[in-house]
Design a protein around this motif. Structure first.
Motif, mmCIF file in Angstrom:
data_model
loop_
_atom_site.group_PDB
_atom_site.id
_atom_site.type_symbol
_atom_site.label_atom_id
_atom_site.label_comp_id
_atom_site.label_asym_id
_atom_site.label_seq_id
_atom_site.Cartn_x
_atom_site.Cartn_y
_atom_site.Cartn_z
ATOM 1 N N ILE A 151 80.938 45.389 75.619
ATOM 2 C CA ILE A 151 81.908 45.940 74.672
ATOM 3 C C ILE A 151 81.200 47.016 73.868
ATOM 4 C CG2 ILE A 151 83.398 45.487 72.684
ATOM 5 C CD1 ILE A 151 83.708 42.615 73.709
ATOM 6 N N VAL A 152 81.710 48.240 73.923
ATOM 7 C CA VAL A 152 81.191 49.355 73.127
ATOM 8 C C VAL A 152 82.273 49.677 72.109
ATOM 9 C CG1 VAL A 152 80.343 51.722 73.137
ATOM 10 C CG2 VAL A 152 79.873 50.228 75.092
ATOM 11 N N PHE A 153 82.060 49.299 70.856
ATOM 12 C CA PHE A 153 83.118 49.507 69.870
ATOM 13 C C PHE A 153 82.731 50.553 68.847
ATOM 14 C CE2 PHE A 153 80.618 46.572 67.349
ATOM 15 C CZ PHE A 153 80.978 46.767 66.023
ATOM 16 N N MET A 154 83.726 51.381 68.483
ATOM 17 C CA MET A 154 83.532 52.309 67.381
ATOM 18 C C MET A 154 83.927 51.573 66.108
ATOM 19 S SD MET A 154 84.754 54.418 64.911
ATOM 20 C CE MET A 154 83.219 54.407 63.983
ATOM 21 N N GLY A 155 82.940 51.329 65.289
ATOM 22 C CA GLY A 155 83.218 50.633 64.045
ATOM 23 C C GLY A 155 81.930 50.272 63.340
ATOM 24 N N GLY A 156 82.066 49.957 62.073
ATOM 25 C CA GLY A 156 80.926 49.519 61.288
ATOM 26 C C GLY A 156 80.054 50.661 60.812
ATOM 27 N N ALA A 157 79.081 50.306 60.008
ATOM 28 C CA ALA A 157 78.125 51.273 59.472
ATOM 29 C C ALA A 157 76.896 50.525 58.995
ATOM 30 C CB ALA A 157 78.736 52.059 58.317
ATOM 31 N N VAL A 158 75.739 51.126 59.230
ATOM 32 C CA VAL A 158 74.507 50.604 58.656
ATOM 33 C C VAL A 158 74.383 51.109 57.232
ATOM 34 C CG1 VAL A 158 71.996 50.527 58.858
ATOM 35 C CG2 VAL A 158 73.402 50.499 60.913
ATOM 36 N N GLY A 159 74.736 52.386 57.030
ATOM 37 C CA GLY A 159 74.669 53.000 55.707
ATOM 38 C C GLY A 159 76.018 53.005 55.017
#
Length: 341
Positions: A151-159
């Motif tokens: 699963i390759v999802f566009m979402g989230g952030a580390v920063g």
């Protein structure tokens, strides 16, 4: 592409300007066999998402790919659109023609299950939207994981986030669904805001696409122009027409994973009320901290988190792909998704 065969891909989206850019890439790259597209509320309401998705596929020259309507709201929250970014219709208010066909006569979860289990090779699932449909699929039909490669999802952030100071829109829109995704038990790549924001198509290339006589390439240019790389730029700014690839970068990472630098890290979603709700908490510490020493180690999901991206490589890959008239799509007889079923 293992053995030179295209990668079976299913996209779950909330089309959306940059979801549309991702669809244009997916139907035109010869390394992708786009088997289906499922729709969920996010950038606009779910019926608008279905309308936009069907329109984009027709403009791209791939009208036969199955499309299904999915969840119209998150698992718990009320729906919250992003029309202030994507326009009233979710597609930059470009005045595109209405689609000539209807979606499939089954819902998104049913279509996801059917296409995943029917694929002759394991599927790469690419959600570029709030993860409601995916959570419902995993909870209702956990057997699908046996035929999901990744699963390759566009979402989230580390920063920094964009929906809140720490939360990215797709995860913030349905945090519980994102938390369920992380328990899928298959390899997961997080293509988050840290790389999402960096892949920008230069203004000259955007103008070249807009001048194309081919509908799909021209649409890509118009969509890129709707999303300036530097919002609020002055009218005479030479970068004004540059546009971010956004979600399309996640599809670039599917066919060219070496362009994305990832680290396998523990990730969890903040589900409590308050300003941190929807944050993807990515543990980058080199050693155990005091919390674990005193309270014990929590079970966390390991995710391949995108931390750096070869911008020029992905821009070149995208431009070379969308400027090419759609390749001849495989049919059901030779193992591809074929026409609407």
């Amino acid at each position: 592409m293992p053995n030179g065969l295209p990668i079976p891909v299913i996209i779950d989206c909330d089309t959306g300007v940059d979801d549309a850019l991702a669809l244009l890439f997916a139907v035109r790259h010869p390394g992708i066999d786009l088997r289906a597209v499922t729709c969920v509320a996010g950038n606009t309401d779910v019926d608008g998402v279905v309308h936009n998705t069907l329109t984009v596929l027709e403009q791209a020259g791939a009208p036969g790919i199955p499309v299904a309507r999915g969840a119209e709201r998150p698992l718990i929250e009320a729906p919250r659109s992003a029309r202030h970014v994507h326009g009233h219709d979710g597609m930059g208010d470009l005045g595109l023609p209405a689609p000539r066909r209807l979606p499939a006569d089954l819902d998104a979860v049913a279509l996801l299950r059917r296409e995943i289990l029917a694929s002759p090779r394991p599927v790469t699932l690419v959600p570029t939207a709030p993860l409601t449909n995916i959570a419902l699929l995993l909870r209702t039909h956990p057997e699908v994981t046996r035929n999901i490669e990744r699963i390759v999802f566009m979402g989230g952030a580390v920063g920094a986030g964009n929906a809140t100071p720490v939360a990215e829109f797709n995860v913030w829109h349905d945090p519980e669904a994102a938390a369920i995704l992380l328990t899928a038990g298959v390899p997961i790549t997080m293509y988050g805001l840290d790389v999402f924001r960096r892949v920008v198509v230069p203004a000259a290339e955007v103008r070249g696409l807009r001048a194309s006589t081919e509908p799909g390439a021209r649409l890509a240019g118009d969509l890129l122009a709707h999303r300036p790389a530097t919002p609020g730029s002055a009218p005479d700014d030479p970068t004004e027409d540059a546009g971010g690839l956004g979600d399309a970068g996640a599809l670039c990472a599917v066919v060219d994973p070496e362009g994305l630098t990832t680290h396998r890290l523990p990730v969890e979603v903040s589900l409590g009320p308050g300003p941190a709700r929807g944050q993807t908490v990515v543990d980058r510490r080199p050693r155990t901290g005091e919390s674990e020493l005193h309270e014990g180690t929590r079970e966390q999901c390991l995710v391949d988190v995108g931390l750096d991206v070869d911008v020029q490589r992905y821009v070149r890959l995208y431009l070379e792909t969308v400027a090419t008239v759609a390749h001849s799509r495989p049919t059901a007889a030779d193992g591809g998704s074929g026409a609407q079923r």
